[in-house]
Design a protein around this motif. Structure first.
Motif: not given
Length: 261
Positions: A143-144, A175
């Motif tokens: 996600d990050d 990502e």
């Protein structure tokens, strides 16, 4: 006796270049590792020898930062193309040979467009993809990407029970920024650390994104060291051809190495 060297970087992936057309470079794992050491040597992610090759403009011989001869390096390939152009070996386009076979490239200013080897036999799993884009690459999505412990997680996968016995793998964390746009961080085997950019890794991530997202070529990829672009053609159920890694390759400085290992 001194050995002239040239330092080049492609999106922060940096290399020591040596014109070895006379085959006089004293190859040893210890000597090359000492050159690449960032405290006691020149400092680099790898060292590349440019040699003569019958039927080609030159041969690329790539060594990892640990001194061992490595598999194909995409950013290193772009940098050695720029180096060969600076040496006057070609004007706009070139053909050269590397450990994974023949490559073509073109240069426009500091932008090098390098044709990579075709890719097939992609392995797809729920949590990751695995493929060889000249070097083996594990690709997983997060996600990050800024929050990932790249070194620790990457080394666990690189040396783990699945890929460790097979010589290890490079590990990429991806990502999705938006359509046709990724951010990537890579743990590189041979360097045994995160690098600012990895050309074969970026290529693997772009092809993985095509499979997972259905994106069309080209795909833009952000790395710590800058932006790259990957163009490609899908040629079968599991294969890709006409793969190009596109981005800057720049000479940083030059100097002399003490000869001998």
């Amino acid at each position: 006796m001194k050995i002239p060297f040239y330092k080049y970087q492609g999106t922060g992936n940096d290399f020591v270049m040596v014109d070895d057309r006379n085959l006089q470079f004293p190859v040893s794992k210890e000597f090359i590792a000492s050159i690449c050491h960032r405290r006691f040597g020149v400092g680099a992610d790898g060292l590349i020898l440019l040699q003569n090759a019958e039927g080609y403009d030159f041969r690329m011989v790539y060594f990892n930062a640990d001194g061992g001869e490595g598999s194909m390096c995409g950013n290193g390939g772009r940098c050695v193309v720029q180096f060969a152009k600076d040496l006057g070996l070609f004007t706009d386009t070139t053909r050269f040979i590397a450990v994974d076979g023949e490559h073509e490239a073109s240069v426009d200013g500091d932008i090098v467009r390098l044709k990579m080897s075709g890719v097939k036999d992609l392995e797809r799993y729920d949590e990751f993809d695995f493929m060889n884009t000249g070097s083996p690459h594990y690709v997983t999505y997060v996600d990050d990407v800024t929050e990932v412990d790249v070194v620790n997680i990457g080394s666990e996968i690189r040396y783990g029970s699945v890929y460790g016995p097979k010589g290890g793998t490079n590990v990429n964390f991806v990502e999705v920024i938006e359509g046709n746009h990724l951010s990537v961080r890579t743990y590189e085997r041979g360097v045994e650390d995160e690098t600012y950019s990895c050309g074969t890794g970026v290529t693997a991530c772009a092809l993985s994104a095509h499979l997972r997202k259905g994106w069309v070529s080209p795909i833009k990829v952000e790395t710590i060291g800058g932006s790259l672009e990957v163009a490609y053609s899908k040629n079968s159920e599991s294969g890709f051809s006409d793969i190009y890694l596109i981005g800057p390759a720049v000479k940083v400085f030059e100097g002399d190495l003490p000869a001998g290992s």
